[in-house]
Design a protein around this motif. Structure first.
Motif, mmCIF file in Angstrom:
data_model
loop_
_atom_site.group_PDB
_atom_site.id
_atom_site.type_symbol
_atom_site.label_atom_id
_atom_site.label_comp_id
_atom_site.label_asym_id
_atom_site.label_seq_id
_atom_site.Cartn_x
_atom_site.Cartn_y
_atom_site.Cartn_z
ATOM 1 N N TYR A 61 0.777 -1.082 -0.111
ATOM 2 C CA TYR A 61 -0.001 0.076 0.073
ATOM 3 C C TYR A 61 0.862 1.414 -0.092
ATOM 4 O O TYR A 61 0.436 2.321 -0.600
ATOM 5 N N LEU A 101 -0.205 3.321 -3.044
ATOM 6 C CA LEU A 101 -1.629 4.047 -2.813
ATOM 7 C C LEU A 101 -0.985 5.378 -1.822
ATOM 8 O O LEU A 101 -0.149 5.262 -1.315
ATOM 9 N N ASP A 161 -5.687 6.801 1.463
ATOM 10 C CA ASP A 161 -6.652 5.962 0.688
ATOM 11 C C ASP A 161 -7.396 4.949 1.714
ATOM 12 O O ASP A 161 -6.843 4.704 2.839
ATOM 13 N N TYR A 183 -8.480 2.148 1.799
ATOM 14 C CA TYR A 183 -7.400 0.934 1.773
ATOM 15 C C TYR A 183 -6.712 0.946 3.023
ATOM 16 O O TYR A 183 -6.668 -0.336 3.833
ATOM 17 N N ASN A 223 -11.808 11.395 3.933
ATOM 18 C CA ASN A 223 -12.533 11.049 2.806
ATOM 19 C C ASN A 223 -13.889 11.098 2.853
ATOM 20 O O ASN A 223 -14.542 11.423 4.019
#
Length: 202
Positions: free
Chosen positions: A107, A111, A115, A117, A152
């Motif tokens: 990751y 990323l 993120d 994730y 987010n």
């Protein structure tokens, strides 16, 4: 087909379903389909408590993904994450944390750090730390997950779940006021979203 069996609650037919479905992609060399089946089956066996079978599927999935040249990709990390969850459920914490660590490395390379994730990964890691009673580490992972969720959009459910997990962790740490605060935030957020699932119940 799998979803249909689950919806009809024909759970006892699913193991034979998987064994039957493994054959076709192997003959046709449709390795992506076979990898999907291994990932689905390890999750099913984990949820139904057949941890030996779940881990068996996990190792097959990891090996197949490597043979497909997926090492280092986010797709490979997904398989590693599923495998880590299988080992965690089986009580094999060391192997679980090792696999989560491999996911983290991928990751970081592939990323951005905010993120979602990463939030999912931190939430899963926190569960391992809870199970081995390292509640400080569990809380640290959950606070990282919460910060990412808040960075987010459209993450209300994930924020609520993370607050609920933090409430549980704070109880173990005897941080009662913080536990109450996190729990009440989770309750309010679930109610605002009209969520009535196991997270809200807990």
């Amino acid at each position: 087909d799998l979803d249909c069996l689950i919806q009809k609650q024909n759970i006892e037919k699913i193991p034979s379903f998987f064994e039957e479905k493994y054959v076709e992609p192997q003959k046709a060399e449709q390795w992506d389909a076979l990898l999907s089946l291994y990932n689905e089956s390890m999750g099913f066996y984990r949820e139904t408590g057949n941890y030996t079978k779940s881990i068996e599927c996990a190792e097959k999935a990891i090996e197949l993904a490597k043979e497909m040249g997926l090492s280092g990709s986010v797709a490979f990390a997904t398989t590693l994450l599923n495998a880590a969850n299988a080992y965690r459920a089986a009580g094999k914490s060391d192997r679980s944390l090792e696999l989560y660590g491999q996911v983290f490395v991928i990751y970081e390379k592939e990323l951005p750090r905010d993120d979602m994730y990463f939030a999912n990964l931190y939430n899963n890691i926190s569960l391992v730390y809870q199970e081995i009673q390292n509640y400080e580490k569990a809380k640290e992972a959950l606070l990282k997950a919460l910060a990412i969720c808040k960075a987010n959009e459209n993450t209300g459910f994930e924020i609520a779940v993370t607050h609920a997990n933090l409430a549980n962790t704070c109880i173990w740490l005897k941080e009662d006021e913080d536990a109450m605060e996190h729990a009440m935030v989770a309750v309010r957020m679930f109610e605002q979203q009209h969520v009535e699932d196991a997270h809200y119940s807990a």
